[in-house]
Write a protein that holds these residues in place. Structure first.
Motif, PDB file in Angstrom:
ATOM      1  N   UNK A  47       0.863  -1.174   0.000  1.00 21.41           N
ATOM      2  CA  UNK A  47       0.000   0.000   0.000  1.00 21.41           C
ATOM      3  C   UNK A  47       0.903   1.228   0.000  1.00 21.41           C
ATOM      4  N   UNK A  48       0.715   2.123  -0.961  1.00 21.86           N
ATOM      5  CA  UNK A  48       1.537   3.331  -1.034  1.00 21.86           C
ATOM      6  C   UNK A  48       0.747   4.586  -0.700  1.00 21.86           C
ATOM      7  N   UNK A  49      -0.389   4.433  -0.062  1.00 24.84           N
ATOM      8  CA  UNK A  49      -1.209   5.582   0.307  1.00 24.84           C
ATOM      9  C   UNK A  49      -2.287   5.840  -0.722  1.00 24.84           C
ATOM     10  N   UNK A  50      -1.882   6.158  -1.952  1.00 20.38           N
ATOM     11  CA  UNK A  50      -2.875   6.417  -2.991  1.00 20.38           C
ATOM     12  C   UNK A  50      -3.026   5.243  -3.957  1.00 20.38           C
ATOM     13  N   UNK A  51      -2.193   4.216  -3.833  1.00 24.15           N
ATOM     14  CA  UNK A  51      -2.256   3.029  -4.683  1.00 24.15           C
ATOM     15  C   UNK A  51      -1.972   1.775  -3.871  1.00 24.15           C
ATOM     16  N   UNK A  52      -2.481   0.655  -4.357  1.00 22.64           N
ATOM     17  CA  UNK A  52      -2.088  -0.656  -3.868  1.00 22.64           C
ATOM     18  C   UNK A  52      -1.497  -1.366  -5.077  1.00 22.64           C
ATOM     19  N   UNK A  53      -0.281  -1.902  -4.938  1.00 20.61           N
ATOM     20  CA  UNK A  53       0.428  -2.451  -6.088  1.00 20.61           C
ATOM     21  C   UNK A  53       0.985  -3.839  -5.824  1.00 20.61           C
ATOM     22  N   UNK A  54       0.938  -4.652  -6.865  1.00 23.65           N
ATOM     23  CA  UNK A  54       1.646  -5.923  -6.882  1.00 23.65           C
ATOM     24  C   UNK A  54       2.756  -5.763  -7.904  1.00 23.65           C
ATOM     25  N   UNK A  55       3.981  -6.061  -7.510  1.00 23.92           N
ATOM     26  CA  UNK A  55       5.095  -6.003  -8.438  1.00 23.92           C
ATOM     27  C   UNK A  55       5.906  -7.289  -8.320  1.00 23.92           C
ATOM     28  N   UNK A  56       6.578  -7.632  -9.400  1.00 29.42           N
ATOM     29  CA  UNK A  56       7.380  -8.859  -9.423  1.00 29.42           C
ATOM     30  C   UNK A  56       8.734  -8.578 -10.049  1.00 29.42           C
ATOM     31  N   UNK A  57       9.703  -9.370  -9.633  1.00 30.35           N
ATOM     32  CA  UNK A  57      11.052  -9.298 -10.195  1.00 30.35           C
ATOM     33  C   UNK A  57      11.543 -10.728 -10.366  1.00 30.35           C
ATOM     34  N   UNK A  58      12.111 -11.025 -11.534  1.00 27.77           N
ATOM     35  CA  UNK A  58      12.589 -12.376 -11.809  1.00 27.77           C
ATOM     36  C   UNK A  58      13.541 -12.349 -12.990  1.00 27.77           C
ATOM     37  N   UNK A  59      14.130 -13.489 -13.303  1.00 29.91           N
ATOM     38  CA  UNK A  59      14.908 -13.595 -14.534  1.00 29.91           C
ATOM     39  C   UNK A  59      13.953 -13.801 -15.698  1.00 29.91           C
ATOM     40  N   UNK A  60      14.400 -13.484 -16.888  1.00 24.02           N
ATOM     41  CA  UNK A  60      13.532 -13.649 -18.054  1.00 24.02           C
ATOM     42  C   UNK A  60      13.143 -15.109 -18.238  1.00 24.02           C
ATOM     43  N   UNK A  61      13.988 -16.038 -17.811  1.00 22.23           N
ATOM     44  CA  UNK A  61      13.676 -17.462 -17.946  1.00 22.23           C
ATOM     45  C   UNK A  61      12.489 -17.881 -17.086  1.00 22.23           C
TER      46      UNK A  61
END
Length: 105
Positions: A62-76
């Motif tokens: 929760x960033x106050x004005x938004x709720x976000x799902x983010x991901x980080x991974x290798x392209x594989x």
């Protein structure tokens, strides 16, 4: 062999804690916390082990004005990361409660 890192934002909702109803402060934070607590067919520990073993990081916040799902991974692993992100959003089955004490905040 080096692999490229892929970052993606799979979901962003234009509502966060600033939109919490009066008297129900913390609703957006709690929702964000619950989303990573397990999915249908996988406990929190199983989901975490699966993601860690593939070098995938999925975060919901929760960033106050938004709720976000983010991901980080290798392209594989991008397809697996998207699939797990979809499960987190659509098939959340928390196997333990979220509390502020459990996140250290």
């Amino acid at each position: 062999l080096s692999q490229s890192i892929a970052r993606c934002r799979a979901w962003s909702l234009r509502r966060g804690s600033q939109s919490d109803p009066k008297g129900k402060e913390g609703t957006a934070w709690l929702t964000a916390e619950i989303l990573r607590r397990g999915v249908e067919g996988m406990s929190f520990e199983e989901l975490t082990k699966d993601l860690d073993s593939r070098g995938i990081s999925i975060n919901v916040g929760d960033t106050g004005d938004n709720t976000r799902l983010s991901a980080s991974t290798t392209t594989a692993q991008i397809d697996h990361a998207f699939e797990r992100s979809r499960q987190v959003l659509r098939n959340t089955r928390p196997d333990r409660p979220a509390t502020r004490a459990s996140t250290g905040t």
